[in-house]
Enzyme design. Structure first.
Site, PDB file in Angstrom:
ATOM      1  N   ILE A   1      16.620   7.290 -10.305  1.00 23.62           N
ATOM      2  CA  ILE A   1      16.963   8.327  -9.195  1.00 23.62           C
ATOM      3  C   ILE A   1      18.079   8.888  -9.188  1.00 23.62           C
ATOM      4  O   ILE A   1      18.090  10.118  -8.689  1.00 23.62           O
ATOM      5  CB  ILE A   1      16.398   7.374  -8.126  1.00 23.62           C
ATOM      6  CG1 ILE A   1      14.895   6.840  -8.197  1.00 23.62           C
ATOM      7  CG2 ILE A   1      16.429   8.173  -6.614  1.00 23.62           C
ATOM      8  CD1 ILE A   1      14.434   5.752  -7.471  1.00 23.62           C
TER       9      ILE A   1
ATOM     10  N   GLN B   1      24.675  -0.744 -16.673  1.00 21.33           N
ATOM     11  CA  GLN B   1      23.889  -2.036 -16.879  1.00 21.33           C
ATOM     12  C   GLN B   1      22.430  -1.691 -16.941  1.00 21.33           C
ATOM     13  O   GLN B   1      21.869  -2.103 -17.797  1.00 21.33           O
ATOM     14  CB  GLN B   1      24.140  -2.896 -15.922  1.00 21.33           C
ATOM     15  CG  GLN B   1      25.434  -3.760 -16.257  1.00 21.33           C
ATOM     16  CD  GLN B   1      25.631  -5.098 -15.110  1.00 21.33           C
ATOM     17  OE1 GLN B   1      24.927  -5.179 -14.183  1.00 21.33           O
ATOM     18  NE2 GLN B   1      26.864  -5.147 -15.244  1.00 21.33           N
TER      19      GLN B   1
ATOM     20  N   SER C   1      13.838   0.755   0.731  1.00 17.45           N
ATOM     21  CA  SER C   1      12.784   0.562   0.041  1.00 17.45           C
ATOM     22  C   SER C   1      11.528   0.526   1.040  1.00 17.45           C
ATOM     23  O   SER C   1      11.662  -0.440   2.162  1.00 17.45           O
ATOM     24  CB  SER C   1      12.836  -0.576  -1.118  1.00 17.45           C
ATOM     25  OG  SER C   1      11.517  -1.058  -1.521  1.00 17.45           O
TER      26      SER C   1
ATOM     27  N   TYR D   1      14.171  -8.954  -3.496  1.00 22.15           N
ATOM     28  CA  TYR D   1      14.803  -7.593  -3.352  1.00 22.15           C
ATOM     29  C   TYR D   1      14.687  -6.678  -2.413  1.00 22.15           C
ATOM     30  O   TYR D   1      15.620  -6.137  -1.598  1.00 22.15           O
ATOM     31  CB  TYR D   1      13.704  -6.690  -4.523  1.00 22.15           C
ATOM     32  CG  TYR D   1      13.743  -5.101  -4.702  1.00 22.15           C
ATOM     33  CD1 TYR D   1      15.249  -4.728  -4.811  1.00 22.15           C
ATOM     34  CD2 TYR D   1      12.751  -4.512  -3.977  1.00 22.15           C
ATOM     35  CE1 TYR D   1      15.212  -3.252  -4.668  1.00 22.15           C
ATOM     36  CE2 TYR D   1      12.982  -3.223  -4.037  1.00 22.15           C
ATOM     37  CZ  TYR D   1      14.214  -2.601  -4.354  1.00 22.15           C
ATOM     38  OH  TYR D   1      14.397  -1.279  -4.328  1.00 22.15           O
TER      39      TYR D   1
ATOM     40  N   LYS E   1      17.397  -5.166   0.494  1.00 19.75           N
ATOM     41  CA  LYS E   1      17.697  -3.822   1.090  1.00 19.75           C
ATOM     42  C   LYS E   1      17.763  -3.861   2.331  1.00 19.75           C
ATOM     43  O   LYS E   1      18.428  -3.063   3.043  1.00 19.75           O
ATOM     44  CB  LYS E   1      16.387  -3.042   0.302  1.00 19.75           C
ATOM     45  CG  LYS E   1      16.486  -2.781  -1.002  1.00 19.75           C
ATOM     46  CD  LYS E   1      17.363  -1.465  -1.202  1.00 19.75           C
ATOM     47  CE  LYS E   1      17.523  -1.306  -2.684  1.00 19.75           C
ATOM     48  NZ  LYS E   1      18.347   0.005  -3.005  1.00 19.75           N
TER      49      LYS E   1
ATOM     50  N   GLY F   1       2.881 -11.278  -5.164  1.00 14.77           N
ATOM     51  CA  GLY F   1       3.624 -10.491  -4.037  1.00 14.77           C
ATOM     52  C   GLY F   1       3.106  -9.159  -4.190  1.00 14.77           C
ATOM     53  O   GLY F   1       3.940  -8.272  -3.321  1.00 14.77           O
TER      54      GLY F   1
END
Ligand code: UFG
Length: 334
Positions: A12, A34, A117, A141, A145, A284
């Protein structure tokens, strides 16, 4: 004055750098490479290789460059991995943002656009998702955020750093002119996996469950073209430059497509055979995620123009066809 793009070698971030340079901005890129690719960095951007958690490195960049505003993409973003290694995510995403904000405060940089997100919402209780529904992340995650967003809120009160947080839905596609595209290792996203199957690099695509409460039983997602998504960042910077207050916006297309619909559309766009197999549900995965992007339309004047799934898949396909090994041109060296 320059715009600093953290994570400007990633999928992105690299598209953001290209669009910023299209509109003649001066761009400074920081990336630790990375997960990003050196080849994805626009040749006209000024590149510093390093890690945003390294405060001395960050101070060096901020003291060398004249930075006006920041767009922050640098983060780990694999939901599954975040459940196995949550501390890696808190370290890179949360601590990295803490160091960035500290250095912004030291060097009096007061504007940041931040990539958040839909994972901040978790399993939504209403569709389409508006920014005011409760946030309740179901994975580490998404939690990082949300924590990054909260950190920015307090930094605004204390230091006057204004932020725009952009909550992405399913970002896909590639730059229309074809220089850059999506290349993750490992690849976990639906569209690249479908297209790798179309190229014959995978024997099949596994559909993760067909017993969801949706018309064809497969999960529904809201796909947004990467170039439309980046345009929202440019509008968000303009909003902050015009003294806009800190704000949060969803970025999606307001429409949902099932996994099966995406595979079927890819068959038509590519005209290739794409074998599919049914697999287990992926832990999930919410059944339906569709954004309301009304707020971004109203306040940022964001009106996506490339959000048909045919267009998104076509642009991704062009990239995959021309770059079957992604940015790694010479696979013999692997
Ligand atoms: N899927 C398959 N087979 C695959 C890969 C994906 O059936 O091989 C399905 C998934 O189960 C899901 C849909 O395709 O239903 C889309 O999956 P992606 O992995 O492409 O995207 P996600 O919706 O899981 O994740 C996206 C972003 C994340 C973000 C999340 C927010 O990629 O970064 O939305 O919910 F956290």
């Amino acid at each position: 004055m320059s715009i600093l793009v953290l994570g400007g070698a990633g999928y992105i971030g690299s598209h953001a750098v290209y669009q910023l340079i299209d509109q003649k901005s001066d761009v400074v890129v920081i990336d630790n490479l990375q997960t990003g690719h050196r080849e994805a960095i626009h040749p006209e951007a000024k590149f510093y290789e390093g890690d945003c958690r390294d405060i001395e490195f960050m101070r060096k960049v901020f003291s060398t460059e004249s930075i006006d505003s920041v767009i922050h993409f640098a983060a780990n973003s694999l939901v599954g991995e975040s459940m196995q290694e949550p501390l890696k995510y808190f370290d890179n995403n949360v601590h990295g943002t803490q160091v960035l904000l500290q250095v912004m405060q030291e060097y009096d940089v007061k504007k940041i656009v931040f990539s958040s997100s839909a994972a901040t919402y978790g399993e939504p209780n209403s569709i389409p998702i508006t920014e005011d529904i409760p946030t309740n992340p179901t994975n580490a995650y998404g939690e990082t955020k949300l924590t990054m967003e909260k950190m920015m809120k307090w930094c605004e009160q204390a230091y006057g750093i204004r932020h725009v947080s952009l909550r992405y839905f399913n970002v896909a596609g590639a730059r229309e002119s074809g220089e850059i595209g999506e290349d993750h290792s490992p690849e976990t996203h639906l569209i690249p996996i479908i297209l790798e199957t179309a190229l014959g690099q995978r024997s099949h695509i596994t559909v993760f469950g067909d017993d969801y409460d949706t018309p064809d039983g497969t999960c529904i997602r809201d796909y947004v073209h990467i170039e439309d998504l980046i345009h929202a960042h440019i509008l968000a910077l303009a909003y902050l430059n015009n003294s806009g207050k800190s704000n949060i916006f969803n970025l999606g297309s307001n429409q949902g497509f099932s996994v099966k619909e995406m595979i079927e559309t890819a068959r038509k766009v590519t005209n290739r055979v794409i074998p599919e197999k049914l697999g287990e549900r992926r832990a999930g995965d919410p059944s339906i995620l569709i954004a309301s992007s009304e707020k971004a339309a109203t306040i940022l004047n964001w009106h996506p123009t490339k959000n048909s799934i045919e267009k998104i898949i076509q642009d991704a396909w062009n990239w995959h066809l021309n770059n079957p090994n992604g940015f790694n041109k010479d696979v013999s060296n692997e």
